[in-house]
Design a protein around this motif. Structure first.
Motif, short mmCIF file in Angstrom:
data_model
loop_
_atom_site.label_atom_id
_atom_site.label_comp_id
_atom_site.label_asym_id
_atom_site.label_seq_id
_atom_site.Cartn_x
_atom_site.Cartn_y
_atom_site.Cartn_z
N ALA A 162 67.89 -3.05 -99.66
CA ALA A 162 67.22 -3.56 -100.86
C ALA A 162 66.86 -5.02 -100.62
O ALA A 162 67.62 -5.76 -99.98
N GLY A 163 65.69 -5.42 -101.10
CA GLY A 163 65.30 -6.82 -100.95
C GLY A 163 64.70 -7.16 -99.60
O GLY A 163 64.48 -8.34 -99.31
N HIS A 164 64.41 -6.15 -98.76
CA HIS A 164 63.80 -6.45 -97.47
C HIS A 164 62.33 -6.87 -97.68
O HIS A 164 61.73 -6.55 -98.70
N GLY A 165 61.79 -7.55 -96.69
CA GLY A 165 60.37 -7.89 -96.72
C GLY A 165 59.63 -6.99 -95.75
O GLY A 165 60.20 -6.55 -94.75
N TYR A 166 58.37 -6.71 -96.05
CA TYR A 166 57.63 -5.78 -95.20
C TYR A 166 56.15 -6.10 -95.28
O TYR A 166 55.68 -6.68 -96.27
N ALA A 167 55.42 -5.71 -94.25
CA ALA A 167 53.95 -5.78 -94.31
C ALA A 167 53.37 -4.97 -93.17
O ALA A 167 53.94 -4.93 -92.07
N TYR A 168 52.27 -4.30 -93.43
CA TYR A 168 51.47 -3.67 -92.38
C TYR A 168 50.11 -4.33 -92.40
O TYR A 168 49.39 -4.25 -93.39
N GLU A 169 49.79 -5.06 -91.34
CA GLU A 169 48.51 -5.77 -91.25
C GLU A 169 47.62 -5.03 -90.26
O GLU A 169 47.98 -4.87 -89.10
N LYS A 170 46.48 -4.59 -90.74
CA LYS A 170 45.58 -3.78 -89.91
C LYS A 170 44.19 -4.40 -89.92
O LYS A 170 43.58 -4.54 -90.97
N MET A 220 66.16 -11.61 -94.89
CA MET A 220 66.42 -13.04 -94.75
C MET A 220 67.76 -13.37 -95.39
O MET A 220 68.22 -12.68 -96.30
N ASP A 221 68.36 -14.42 -94.86
CA ASP A 221 69.65 -14.86 -95.38
C ASP A 221 69.55 -16.37 -95.54
O ASP A 221 69.43 -17.09 -94.53
N GLY A 222 69.53 -16.84 -96.77
CA GLY A 222 69.46 -18.28 -97.02
C GLY A 222 68.30 -18.96 -96.31
O GLY A 222 68.50 -19.96 -95.63
N GLY A 223 67.12 -18.40 -96.39
CA GLY A 223 65.93 -19.08 -95.86
C GLY A 223 65.66 -18.82 -94.39
O GLY A 223 64.62 -19.25 -93.88
N THR A 224 66.57 -18.16 -93.68
CA THR A 224 66.26 -17.83 -92.28
C THR A 224 66.26 -16.32 -92.09
O THR A 224 66.91 -15.57 -92.83
N VAL A 225 65.53 -15.90 -91.07
CA VAL A 225 65.39 -14.46 -90.80
C VAL A 225 66.70 -13.92 -90.25
O VAL A 225 67.23 -14.44 -89.25
N ALA A 226 67.22 -12.87 -90.90
CA ALA A 226 68.48 -12.28 -90.44
C ALA A 226 68.22 -11.10 -89.50
O ALA A 226 68.84 -10.99 -88.43
N THR A 227 67.33 -10.21 -89.89
CA THR A 227 66.98 -9.07 -89.02
C THR A 227 65.47 -8.92 -89.05
O THR A 227 64.83 -9.30 -90.03
N SER A 274 63.23 -20.17 -89.74
CA SER A 274 62.70 -20.11 -91.10
C SER A 274 61.25 -19.64 -91.08
O SER A 274 60.53 -19.81 -92.05
N LEU A 275 60.82 -19.08 -89.97
CA LEU A 275 59.44 -18.64 -89.77
C LEU A 275 58.47 -19.83 -89.84
O LEU A 275 57.39 -19.74 -90.41
N ASP A 276 58.92 -20.92 -89.24
CA ASP A 276 58.03 -22.09 -89.13
C ASP A 276 56.91 -21.77 -88.14
O ASP A 276 56.95 -20.75 -87.44
#
Ligand SMILES: Cc1cc2nc3c(=O)[nH]c(=O)nc-3n(C[C@H](O)[C@H](O)[C@H](O)COP(=O)(O)OP(=O)(O)OC[C@H]3O[C@@H](n4cnc5c(N)ncnc54)[C@H](O)[C@@H]3O)c2cc1C
Ligand code: FES
Ligand code: FES
Lengths: 289, 170
Positions: free
Chosen positions: A177-185, A204-211, A237-239
């Motif tokens: 729950a709460g994961h982020g996702y996107a399919y860019e085509k 993400m966990d506290g602003g940084t990517v966890a998995t 942080s996906l900078d």
């Protein structure tokens, strides 16, 4: 544009379909939605002598939740995926991807089983299934077995399916729950196969990517899992620097053919951009939640 | 074992009428409809699943009948453009909309467009303009530029919903 002659079979059970495929051998092919196979037969790129139509098999329809997996039976159409509340709620990236496939008429016919079993690098579902770490359920003369999507694709139109086997279901672990996702085509027009596409699922966990998992469509002979690209963003942080490292790592494994969608260099270039965009949009979804 | 050339018997309902046919397995549904049933309203534009001119309604789905075998339509309920008018022979809301809003020029795409729009409005009786454009993305028109096709569908939706549609054709 008339396909070569064939004998038509319409079994009512998976067992019967498998038996027919086994008896009829190499010249028999399953027919699912027909929206990859029939165009190939019209061009005589495929000339099967027997078609085993899977539409008569009730067991191959439906979407259900089994524990922490969503199980999608092979003959579920893209239209049915889009109509499913269960998919919209627990696998929203599958909904997003199905919407980007072809056009309404094709989505009424095309099935998830056909899309993943076809082995065409242009299909959108394989790259997504690599990203989601799905498992394919197969049934053949020797019985049933499960193969990870990540082990399934061996070359263009060349998969782990053995002669006589059919794919009965796709089983997808539900992302947290709460994961982020996107399919860019990127495509030339609505209804076209991808010039380049990327799937991203991350937490993400506290602003940084966890998995993070990243899949690529139509950028090689098969869909690809971009493991190094995913590693490049974990803990960041996906900078901009991390995004660029991910795009470069993904580009390093791309080997598309040049075709009407553009020369290989172009497709590799935009492939990296699809990775960056998908990462950003996936993260933005978490931040907005 | 049946030979590939052996014809198979099929029974289906087309525009409300029961129909029987004998077809080779490789016969495409569009060829059965146009040549055996002589219903030539559904067109063949590309034969490659792109243009949507062959679109018919089958079991509540819009399908491109050039990419389905006629044997697969055994038992099906089919509506083609010939079955779209009202039962009393007057134009349906969609047909009227295409006429009033100039939704066609050469008319080649129109049977597929109207048949597709028919299913779209069943699924979404009040579509927004982007929903209409997305919903007819499988139907190509070489003439109109789509503006008036979109208006024609909006006209029909308004009429079916009992509200007035004011926008003029371009
Ligand atoms: C105009 C057009 C545009 C399209 N655009 C896209 C797009 O953008 N993205 C995309 O992903 N796809 C696209 N497609 C393809 C479409 O999604 C197909 O429906 C899909 O690739 C195959 O699914 P199907 O059910 O039609 O399979 P079929 O065509 O029936 O089968 C494809 C192959 O898989 C085998 N097969 C099918 N089901 C099984 C099974 N259960 N077990 C074992 N083998 C099986 C068949 O024998 C055949 O070799 C497009 C198609 C068209 C016509
Ligand atoms: S003739 Fe069927 S899609 Fe063009
Ligand atoms: S009116 Fe001519 S193709 Fe649409």
């Amino acid at each position: 544009m008339i396909p070569g002659p064939f004998t038509y079979h319409r079994p009512e059970s998976v067992q019967e379909a498998v038996r027919l495929l086994g008896e009829l051998g190499e010249e028999a092919r399953p027919l699912a939605g027909g929206h990859s196979l029939i165009p190939m037969m019209k061009l005589r790129l495929a000339t099967p002598e027997h078609l085993i139509d899977l539409h008569g098999i009730g067991d191959l329809k439906g979407i259900s939740r089994e524990g922490d997996h969503i199980v999608i039976r092979a003959m579920t159409t893209q239209h049915e995926l889009l109509a499913s509340d269960l998919i919209a709620a627990s696998l929203p990236i599958l909904h997003e991807t199905a919407l980007l496939i072809a056009d309404p008429q094709v989505r009424y016919c095309g099935t998830i089983g056909g899309n993943v079993a076809n082995g065409d690098p242009g299909n959108d579902m394989p790259g997504l299934m690599l990203t989601l770490d799905a498992t394919y359920e197969l049934q053949g003369p020797e019985g049933r077995r499960s193969v990870a999507a990540r082990e399934f694709y061996q070359g263009a139109y060349f998969t782990a399916l053995e002669p006589g086997e059919i794919l009965t279901a796709v089983s997808v672990p539900v992302p947290p729950a709460g994961h982020g996702y996107a399919y860019e085509k990127l495509k030339r027009k609505i209804g076209d196969y991808a010039t380049a596409a990327a799937a991203v699922v991350l937490t993400m966990d506290g602003g940084t990517v966890a998995t993070c998992a990243i899949g690529l469509t139509n950028l090689s002979e098969t869909a690809l899992l971009a493991e190094e690209a995913a590693k490049a963003v974990i803990g960041t942080s996906l900078d901009d620097a991390a995004l660029k490292r991910a795009a470069d790592a993904a580009r390093a494994i791309m080997a598309p053919a040049g075709d009407g969608r553009g020369p290989a260099e172009y497709r590799i270039h935009v492939g990296g951009i699809m990775v960056e965009r998908a990462l950003k949009r996936a993260a933005a979804r978490i931040r907005a939640a | 074992m049946a030979s590939p050339a052996k014809k198979l018997a099929i029974s289906l309902t087309v525009n409300g009428q029961p129909v029987d046919g004998l077809v080779e397995p490789r016969t495409l549904l569009i060829h059965f409809i146009r040549e055996s049933l002589q219903l030539t309203g559904s067109h063949i534009g590309c034969e490659t699943t792109h243009c949507g001119a062959c679109t018919i309604d089958m079991n509540g789905m819009s399908v491109k009948s050039c990419t389905i075998f006629a044997v697969q339509a055994d038992g099906a309920e089919i509506t083609t453009i010939e079955g779209i008018a009202n039962a009393d022979g007057t134009l349906s809301a969609l047909q009227e909309g295409f006429r009033q809003m100039h939704g066609l020029q050469c008319g080649f795409c129109t049977p597929g467009m109207i048949t597709r729009a028919h299913r779209l409005l069943q699924e979404n009786p009040n579509p927004t303009e982007p929903e209409i454009r997305f919903g007819i993305a499988g139907n190509l028109c070489r003439c109109t530029g789509y503006q008036n096709i979109v208006r024609a569908i909006q006209y029909a939706a308004a009429k079916l919903n009992g509200v007035e549609f004011r926008e003029a054709a371009e």
